[in-house]
Motif scaffolding. Sequence first.
Motif, PDB file in Angstrom:
ATOM      1  N   LEU A 576      32.788   2.576  18.835  1.00  0.00           N
ATOM      2  CA  LEU A 576      33.811   2.195  19.825  1.00  0.00           C
ATOM      3  C   LEU A 576      33.944   0.666  19.910  1.00  0.00           C
ATOM      4  CD1 LEU A 576      33.080   4.783  22.654  1.00  0.00           C
ATOM      5  CD2 LEU A 576      35.193   4.629  21.288  1.00  0.00           C
ATOM      6  N   GLU A 577      32.800  -0.008  19.837  1.00  0.00           N
ATOM      7  CA  GLU A 577      32.838  -1.474  19.863  1.00  0.00           C
ATOM      8  C   GLU A 577      33.574  -2.023  18.630  1.00  0.00           C
ATOM      9  OE1 GLU A 577      28.704  -2.402  20.236  1.00  0.00           O
ATOM     10  OE2 GLU A 577      28.811  -2.560  22.440  1.00  0.00           O
ATOM     11  N   LYS A 578      33.312  -1.409  17.447  1.00  0.00           N
ATOM     12  CA  LYS A 578      33.998  -1.812  16.224  1.00  0.00           C
ATOM     13  C   LYS A 578      35.499  -1.576  16.349  1.00  0.00           C
ATOM     14  CE  LYS A 578      30.226  -1.118  12.878  1.00  0.00           C
ATOM     15  NZ  LYS A 578      29.754  -0.254  11.761  1.00  0.00           N
ATOM     16  N   GLU A 579      35.837  -0.406  16.886  1.00  0.00           N
ATOM     17  CA  GLU A 579      37.247  -0.043  17.057  1.00  0.00           C
ATOM     18  C   GLU A 579      37.929  -1.028  17.999  1.00  0.00           C
ATOM     19  OE1 GLU A 579      39.979   3.843  18.319  1.00  0.00           O
ATOM     20  OE2 GLU A 579      37.800   4.043  18.140  1.00  0.00           O
ATOM     21  N   LEU A 580      37.239  -1.429  19.034  1.00  0.00           N
ATOM     22  CA  LEU A 580      37.789  -2.363  20.018  1.00  0.00           C
ATOM     23  C   LEU A 580      38.006  -3.753  19.377  1.00  0.00           C
ATOM     24  CD1 LEU A 580      38.617  -2.400  23.012  1.00  0.00           C
ATOM     25  CD2 LEU A 580      36.336  -3.246  23.538  1.00  0.00           C
ATOM     26  N   ASN A 581      37.097  -4.178  18.520  1.00  0.00           N
ATOM     27  CA  ASN A 581      37.234  -5.453  17.817  1.00  0.00           C
ATOM     28  C   ASN A 581      38.461  -5.453  16.886  1.00  0.00           C
ATOM     29  OD1 ASN A 581      35.074  -6.770  18.941  1.00  0.00           O
ATOM     30  ND2 ASN A 581      33.605  -5.980  17.409  1.00  0.00           N
ATOM     31  N   TYR A 600      49.412  -1.973  21.177  1.00  0.00           N
ATOM     32  CA  TYR A 600      47.997  -2.277  20.953  1.00  0.00           C
ATOM     33  C   TYR A 600      47.207  -2.417  22.275  1.00  0.00           C
ATOM     34  CZ  TYR A 600      48.839  -2.959  15.946  1.00  0.00           C
ATOM     35  OH  TYR A 600      49.147  -2.787  14.626  1.00  0.00           O
ATOM     36  N   LEU A 601      47.892  -2.990  23.261  1.00  0.00           N
ATOM     37  CA  LEU A 601      47.238  -3.145  24.576  1.00  0.00           C
ATOM     38  C   LEU A 601      46.914  -1.783  25.212  1.00  0.00           C
ATOM     39  CD1 LEU A 601      49.259  -6.151  26.080  1.00  0.00           C
ATOM     40  CD2 LEU A 601      46.839  -6.131  25.389  1.00  0.00           C
ATOM     41  N   GLU A 602      47.861  -0.861  25.082  1.00  0.00           N
ATOM     42  CA  GLU A 602      47.628   0.504  25.604  1.00  0.00           C
ATOM     43  C   GLU A 602      46.454   1.180  24.850  1.00  0.00           C
ATOM     44  OE1 GLU A 602      51.276   2.596  25.308  1.00  0.00           O
ATOM     45  OE2 GLU A 602      52.239   1.476  26.952  1.00  0.00           O
ATOM     46  N   GLU A 605      43.155  -0.307  25.968  1.00  0.00           N
ATOM     47  CA  GLU A 605      42.724   0.208  27.297  1.00  0.00           C
ATOM     48  C   GLU A 605      42.035   1.559  27.158  1.00  0.00           C
ATOM     49  OE1 GLU A 605      44.584   1.167  31.719  1.00  0.00           O
ATOM     50  OE2 GLU A 605      45.904   0.460  30.129  1.00  0.00           O
ATOM     51  N   LYS A 606      42.562   2.418  26.308  1.00  0.00           N
ATOM     52  CA  LYS A 606      41.951   3.748  26.105  1.00  0.00           C
ATOM     53  C   LYS A 606      40.557   3.625  25.481  1.00  0.00           C
ATOM     54  CE  LYS A 606      46.313   6.297  25.493  1.00  0.00           C
ATOM     55  NZ  LYS A 606      47.173   7.004  24.519  1.00  0.00           N
ATOM     56  N   VAL A 607      40.444   2.780  24.438  1.00  0.00           N
ATOM     57  CA  VAL A 607      39.145   2.625  23.763  1.00  0.00           C
ATOM     58  C   VAL A 607      38.131   1.979  24.716  1.00  0.00           C
ATOM     59  CG1 VAL A 607      37.950   1.458  21.868  1.00  0.00           C
ATOM     60  CG2 VAL A 607      40.185   2.501  21.469  1.00  0.00           C
ATOM     61  N   LYS A 609      38.036   2.254  27.958  1.00  0.00           N
ATOM     62  CA  LYS A 609      37.575   3.290  28.909  1.00  0.00           C
ATOM     63  C   LYS A 609      36.520   4.201  28.265  1.00  0.00           C
ATOM     64  CE  LYS A 609      41.574   3.670  31.993  1.00  0.00           C
ATOM     65  NZ  LYS A 609      42.710   4.519  32.420  1.00  0.00           N
ATOM     66  N   LYS A 610      36.774   4.566  26.990  1.00  0.00           N
ATOM     67  CA  LYS A 610      35.797   5.403  26.277  1.00  0.00           C
ATOM     68  C   LYS A 610      34.464   4.679  26.134  1.00  0.00           C
ATOM     69  CE  LYS A 610      38.938   8.184  23.406  1.00  0.00           C
ATOM     70  NZ  LYS A 610      39.350   8.473  22.017  1.00  0.00           N
ATOM     71  N   LEU A 611      34.539   3.369  25.853  1.00  0.00           N
ATOM     72  CA  LEU A 611      33.323   2.587  25.690  1.00  0.00           C
ATOM     73  C   LEU A 611      32.551   2.492  27.010  1.00  0.00           C
ATOM     74  CD1 LEU A 611      31.524   0.823  23.914  1.00  0.00           C
ATOM     75  CD2 LEU A 611      32.999  -1.148  24.463  1.00  0.00           C
ATOM     76  N   ASP A 612      33.307   2.243  28.091  1.00  0.00           N
ATOM     77  CA  ASP A 612      32.645   2.191  29.419  1.00  0.00           C
ATOM     78  C   ASP A 612      31.947   3.512  29.725  1.00  0.00           C
ATOM     79  OD1 ASP A 612      33.453  -0.394  29.853  1.00  0.00           O
ATOM     80  OD2 ASP A 612      35.219   0.158  31.034  1.00  0.00           O
ATOM     81  N   SER A 613      32.634   4.610  29.449  1.00  0.00           N
ATOM     82  CA  SER A 613      32.064   5.944  29.699  1.00  0.00           C
ATOM     83  C   SER A 613      30.832   6.182  28.822  1.00  0.00           C
ATOM     84  CB  SER A 613      33.129   7.011  29.421  1.00  0.00           C
ATOM     85  OG  SER A 613      32.600   8.291  29.616  1.00  0.00           O
ATOM     86  N   ALA A 614      30.915   5.740  27.562  1.00  0.00           N
ATOM     87  CA  ALA A 614      29.784   5.926  26.636  1.00  0.00           C
ATOM     88  C   ALA A 614      28.573   5.111  27.089  1.00  0.00           C
ATOM     89  CB  ALA A 614      30.206   5.537  25.230  1.00  0.00           C
ATOM     90  N   ILE A 615      28.846   3.893  27.580  1.00  0.00           N
ATOM     91  CA  ILE A 615      27.741   3.047  28.067  1.00  0.00           C
ATOM     92  C   ILE A 615      27.090   3.671  29.296  1.00  0.00           C
ATOM     93  CG2 ILE A 615      27.198   0.806  29.137  1.00  0.00           C
ATOM     94  CD1 ILE A 615      29.343  -0.407  27.206  1.00  0.00           C
ATOM     95  N   ASP A 616      27.890   4.263  30.184  1.00  0.00           N
ATOM     96  CA  ASP A 616      27.329   4.967  31.359  1.00  0.00           C
ATOM     97  C   ASP A 616      26.428   6.131  30.920  1.00  0.00           C
ATOM     98  OD1 ASP A 616      28.571   3.297  33.138  1.00  0.00           O
ATOM     99  OD2 ASP A 616      30.297   4.605  33.484  1.00  0.00           O
TER     100      ASP A 616
END
Length: 632
Positions: A576-581, A600-602, A605-607, A609-616
């Motif tokens: 997810l971090e790679k995808e976000l980069n 790209y901004l939209e 935002e989705k990625v 949110k997924k990253l935040d959820s994965a970190i939790d």
Amino acid sequence: MNILSTEKISKSFGEKTLFNEISFGINEGEKIGLIGINGTGKSTLLKIIANIESYDTGNIIKRNNLKIEYLPQNPIFEKETTVIGHIFRSASPIMELIRDYELVLNEIENNPNDINLGKKLLLLSQKMDTTGAWTIESEVKSILTKLGITDYHANICNLSGGERKRIAIAGALLLKSDLLILDEPTNHIDNNTINWLEEYLSNKKGSLLMVTHDRYFLDRVTNRIIELYNGKLYSYKANYTKYIEMKAEREEVEQSYEKKRINLFKKELEWIKKGAKARTTKQKARISRFEKLESEKSLLSDSKINISTAKSRLGKKLIEIKDISKNYSNKILFKNFSYNLLKDDRIGIIGPNGIGKSTLIKMIANKLKPDTGSIELGKTIKLGLFSQENEEMNESLRVIEYIKEIAEFIVTDDGETSASQMLDNFLFPPTVQWSIISKLSGGEKRRLFLLSILMKSPNVLILDEPTNDLDIHTLTILENYLENFPGAVITVSHDRYFLNKLANKIFAFEGNGFINKISGNYNDYYNLKSNNETNKKLDKQKNDKKNNFQKKKTILKFTFKEKIEFEEIDNIIENLEKELNIINNKIDLVLSDYEKLQSYLEEKEKVAKKLDSAIDRWTYLNELAEKIENQH
């Protein structure tokens, strides 16, 4: 199916006829209780059937290959024999094999490095395999364990009387037989053993013939009662309770016959007194009939159970027991025990063999001293101690002489009662009173010893296993005497029937020096104990449920889904971090292209949110993993 029949068997010892031309049969599966007054020949009859004692006249017919096993009242053991040696004493090949195996096994325990013993054990083990001896050995050890015997190689000479009796019982039960003959099997064993033996014999196949004074035991095991009385046998297809009813009916018929006999005798006596002339055949027949009536023995029972009790003044203070303790061979028998005896106390003392019951009453009788504490007797106390062992009797005396040496008369509620009358009440009729004591049976001597205690007019009675070796008839007399006894009674007994009839308090030795005191008889104690044990089981079940529930609640572990997720979460976050980069790089390239920038901004935002959820999830899973690790 009949397995054994006796036809007109007679037996006498000197001038005493035990039984005359008695006949009865034993059927397959019958469980017979033989009862009768001590000295009537019960044990002798058992020995005759077991082919140990001879008989004078008659015949015994046995089924072919009938196997009989006999347990005497007082078993005899070979010197220096072990428990297992006695059990496997039979000469049969399979018993010899097991005996040899156990002997070698015991030797190996002492010499574990002996190669020759190892080879011998291996060879015997192979033979045990091929003969099926393992099953027998397992059954032997199971029964010995249930009877409280766990040291199979102990020398029998070093064991207590109760332990030796249990070993003898085990030996009799384990030798397979078609007819098992037991003489007083419940003597000297505790209630737990009696309960087990009851159940075992009730379910055992084969026939059983036994003599026992234990009325509950008779009730629960037997399906037929044979009474030996006045040299005759009376058979009842019943257990003990039903036998009592049937006997009462029989005696009612006999009483009716006796009344008619007496009335006829009186009439004939009057006719004889008038001077009958024996000139005619009719008169000769009438005189002959009179002579027959005169010589005819009464069919009525000669039991005397209405016995007045001796009077002896009893003061306010009886016996005060204060904080007594006793240890024996580093074993605590009882500690800090206290009790003040009351005038109307009927105390039954119960507990396993060797736990200290007899020790306690010997202390009360001033035969032993406590380690700590004190026992004080009131000034008016006159103790009567009936111990398990008869005191030494001068067996050269006659029965009446022995009693008269103690007292010629005792004072009762009915006035004075002579020694001869008391003897008659205790089943020593005038014809027996002039017998030499040495000629009495063991049970008769025990009965005489009991009477000698009562003749001393005690006001507190201490009885140690009073029912051992006493017949049911004598027990009924003793129970009747004790019901009317004007003082306190303390008794050690395993006889549940006796305790239920007599006791109003139970002192139960329950181990670790604790004596449980409860009000009531044996059944009251048993029911209370059963209820307590039931409640303990229910409480344990509740606690186990609660503990299991708590364990389920508190024991942490990953679910299958969590376990897979924990293994993959680092890779998921990294991807997810790679995808976000990548998206951020794309945004930098299209800053002037509004439409692409918005897309790209939209996506970013989705990625995100997924990253935040994965970190939790990573945080939760790692904390859980740490807790799981810490609870081991």
